[in-house]
Design an enzyme around this catalytic site. Structure first.
Site, short mmCIF file in Angstrom:
data_model
loop_
_atom_site.label_atom_id
_atom_site.label_comp_id
_atom_site.label_asym_id
_atom_site.label_seq_id
_atom_site.Cartn_x
_atom_site.Cartn_y
_atom_site.Cartn_z
N ASN A 213 -15.94 -6.21 66.64
CA ASN A 213 -15.31 -5.21 65.78
C ASN A 213 -14.80 -4.01 66.58
OD1 ASN A 213 -14.72 -3.82 63.24
ND2 ASN A 213 -16.46 -2.53 63.79
N GLY B 194 -18.42 -6.97 73.18
CA GLY B 194 -19.07 -6.40 72.01
C GLY B 194 -18.27 -5.27 71.38
N HIS B 195 -18.64 -4.95 70.15
CA HIS B 195 -17.89 -3.98 69.35
C HIS B 195 -17.77 -2.62 70.06
CE1 HIS B 195 -22.16 -3.80 68.13
NE2 HIS B 195 -21.96 -2.51 67.94
N LEU B 196 -16.67 -1.94 69.74
CA LEU B 196 -16.38 -0.59 70.23
C LEU B 196 -16.19 -0.53 71.74
CD1 LEU B 196 -18.95 1.37 68.01
CD2 LEU B 196 -16.50 1.01 67.56
N GLY C 274 -19.75 -0.98 73.29
CA GLY C 274 -19.36 0.30 73.87
C GLY C 274 -19.07 0.28 75.34
#
Length: 272
Positions: free
Chosen positions: A165, A181-183, A200
């Site tokens: 995401n 992974g997200h962000l 992140g």
């Protein structure tokens, strides 16, 4: 180099096609090619009985007719070149993906995704709601992209990859089995197989002074010729959440980072 310790250059995928298989597209009787050459149709059309050898600017033979290259009857390539360093892979990928002219969709694209460019999407892959693809992109089979991702050209993503995401991927190569992974942000970078970027994780790709990036090769700094250049990541690397990676850094196969780590120097693992 991290990527070339686990595979030969000719076995590296450009736009999800092995370099050696790109060469097969030019196969004719009597033609020989350098295993590490990126060849373009424009340059290959220049080869003839009067100019039977194609060389780069350093006079390295890239393709030739006959048993050996003929330096006296050589023509200098306009757009073909020898892949020596991992950032040369980005240059080849930009050429191949950027030249796509028609879409090939075998997977599923959600109606709330926006596509502005030419996309190749493999079977079993899903592009989820809110995804914005800008520019030409290749995505392999059985991938999951999104939701709410921003994928920019010229990017190629291998099979069985997951882009989480709100991730942004720009002008990068991701090999099969890799997860971001997200962000996270991945720009102008090459990620090997089965890499896992923790949530992140951010790659930096621009110097404050705007000059070309340099990176260490065999103890010396080498000019990459690239104003935008992220990182080179070997197979099986895992980063902790919120890892930040300086431009031009290399993470060797099997290396890992801790949560919140700032990667200022190359990370070498015991698998090197």
């Amino acid at each position: 180099m991290p990527l070339f310790t686990t595979r030969a250059i000719e076995d590296f995928p450009i736009g999800n096609i092995l370099l050696r298989d790109h060469h097969a597209a030019f196969a004719v009787e009597g033609l020989r090619t350098h295993l590490h050459a990126w060849l373009t149709a424009e340059d290959m059309a220049l080869l003839s009985p009067t100019t039977p050898t194609l060389v780069d600017e350093r006079r390295t033979p890239l393709a030739w007719f006959g048993d050996v290259p003929d330096a006296a009857k050589a023509i200098v390539a306009n757009s073909s070149f020898l892949i020596v360093h991992p950032w040369d892979l980005l240059r080849a990928n930009e050429h191949f993906v950027g030249a796509l002219s028609s879409p090939k969709i075998e997977g599923d694209i959600h109606p709330n995704a926006v596509i502005e460019g030419v996309v190749h999407l493999g079977a079993g892959s899903r592009i989820l709601p809110g995804v914005f693809i800008e520019g030409n992109v290749i995505i392999g089979a059985n991938c999951k992209i999104g939701p709410n991702c921003y994928i920019r050209g010229s990017t190629s993503i291998g099979d069985k990859c997951h882009v989480g995401n709100a991730v942004e991927i720009k002008n990068s190569i991701m090999l099969s089995g890799t997860n971001v992974g997200h962000l996270s942000y991945v720009g102008d970078s090459v990620l090997g197989e089965k890499v896992n970027f923790g949530a992140g994780t951010v790659t930096s790709n621009l110097r404050h002074d705007g000059k070309n990036h340099r990176t260490e090769v065999d103890g010396s700094l080498v000019d990459t010729g690239r104003r935008k250049f992220g990182c080179i990541v070997g197979d099986g690397v895992h980063t902790g959440i919120n890892t930040s990676i300086y431009p031009g850094r290399k993470l060797w196969p099997g290396a890992s980072t801790r949560p919140g780590e700032i990667v200022q120097r190359d990370v070498v693992s015991n698998l090197q």
